[in-house]
Write an enzyme that holds these catalytic residues in place. Structure first.
Site, PDB file in Angstrom:
ATOM      1  N   SER A  17       0.857  -1.189   0.000  1.00 53.08           N
ATOM      2  CA  SER A  17       0.000   0.000   0.000  1.00 53.08           C
ATOM      3  C   SER A  17       0.893   1.239   0.000  1.00 53.08           C
ATOM      4  O   SER A  17       2.066   1.169   0.405  1.00 53.08           O
ATOM      5  CB  SER A  17      -0.891   0.012   1.259  1.00 53.08           C
ATOM      6  N   TYR A  48      -2.658  -1.250  10.372  1.00 55.24           N
ATOM      7  CA  TYR A  48      -2.469  -1.452   8.935  1.00 55.24           C
ATOM      8  C   TYR A  48      -1.132  -0.879   8.485  1.00 55.24           C
ATOM      9  O   TYR A  48      -0.374  -1.521   7.746  1.00 55.24           O
ATOM     10  CB  TYR A  48      -3.626  -0.788   8.194  1.00 55.24           C
TER      11      TYR A  48
END
Length: 268
Positions: free
Chosen positions: A146, A159
């Site tokens: 990401s 995350y």
């Protein structure tokens, strides 16, 4: 050292039931690979992906995989390698996240995100790599991380930590596995129009994103095209890199920071 640039024939894509995973499995099938597609809860979605892959003349199989089921998740990878008869490309796409402020994040939620995005990924990547080393034909390990493996976001501490960790793991794999002809690359998407971002079946070109230089979210097929290239023989010398595909989003730090006129971002 060995140099393996042969055409890959067999691939595994985790979480291939929708979004980036589905587009990637189809792109690899279009490139001539047999594909194994895993699903966590959406078996019908995985079967739809397999059907689309087969339209390209590729063999496609599916299997249930919960990457947070450690270490059993690795046994699923071993089984799929056996069913395919080997493995050339492994795409670690499965992941999850949370939108909880750090001070409110429970230990259970932290562990679930870390187990799914990092520890489960470690187990699956290790099993895939062991199969590649044993076969002696090299291979490609590709992890979907990401932009948050590069920059954080409020409410995403677990995350962010997991994706930073996964990106670091891939760099280590590039060091340790290069002599076996195995490359390890991270693909770091920004906002992509997928179910994970609440944009199921949305046309990214019809969405307005003033904060992204290209002015729109990405298309899952654009990410898949990058992954398919990284899995191809011309990309054999790319290893240890994190390739960002975000429409320029990561370049917006100072620009966006200077434009913010309230403190709302601190709690959203």
């Amino acid at each position: 050292m060995t140099d393996h640039a042969h055409a890959p024939r067999r691939a595994i894509v985790t979480a291939g039931d929708s979004g980036i995973g589905r587009a990637t499995a189809v792109a690899l099938a279009a490139a001539g690979m047999e594909v194994a597609i895993t699903w966590h809860s959406d078996q019908a979605g995985a079967e739809q992906t397999a059907e689309e892959a087969r339209t390209h003349g590729a063999r496609a199989i599916t299997a249930q995989l919960d990457v947070a089921d450690i270490p059993a998740c690795g046994d699923v990878i071993d089984s799929l390698v056996g069913e395919l008869g080997g493995l050339d490309v492994f795409v670690n796409n499965a992941g999850t996240g949370s939108s909880t402020p750090f001070l409110d994040l429970s230990l259970d939620d932290w562990r679930h995100v870390l187990d799914t995005d990092l520890t489960g990924a470690f187990v699956c990547l290790q099993r895939a790599a062991r199969a590649m080393v044993a076969a002696g034909n090299g291979g490609r390990l590709i992890a979907v991380t990401s932009v948050h493996a590069h920059q954080p976001m409020v409410g995403s501490s677990a995350y962010d930590a997991a994706k930073h960790g996964l990106s670091g793991l891939m760099k280590n794999l590039a060091l340790e596995l290069g002599s076996a002809g195995i490359s390890a690359v991270s693909v770091a998407p920004g906002e992509i129009a997928t179910p994970m971002t609440g944009q199921t079946d949305a046309d990214p070109h019809a969405q307005d994103r003033p904060g992204i230089p290209l002015g729109r979210p990405g298309d899952a097929r654009e990410v898949a095209a990058l992954i398919a290239f990284l899995a191809s023989p011309p990309a054999a010398y790319i290893s240890g890199a994190s390739v960002v595909i975000d429409g320029g989003m990561l370049q917006m730090g100072p620009q966006a920071g200077a434009a913010i006129e309230s403190h709302e971002w601190r709690t959203t």
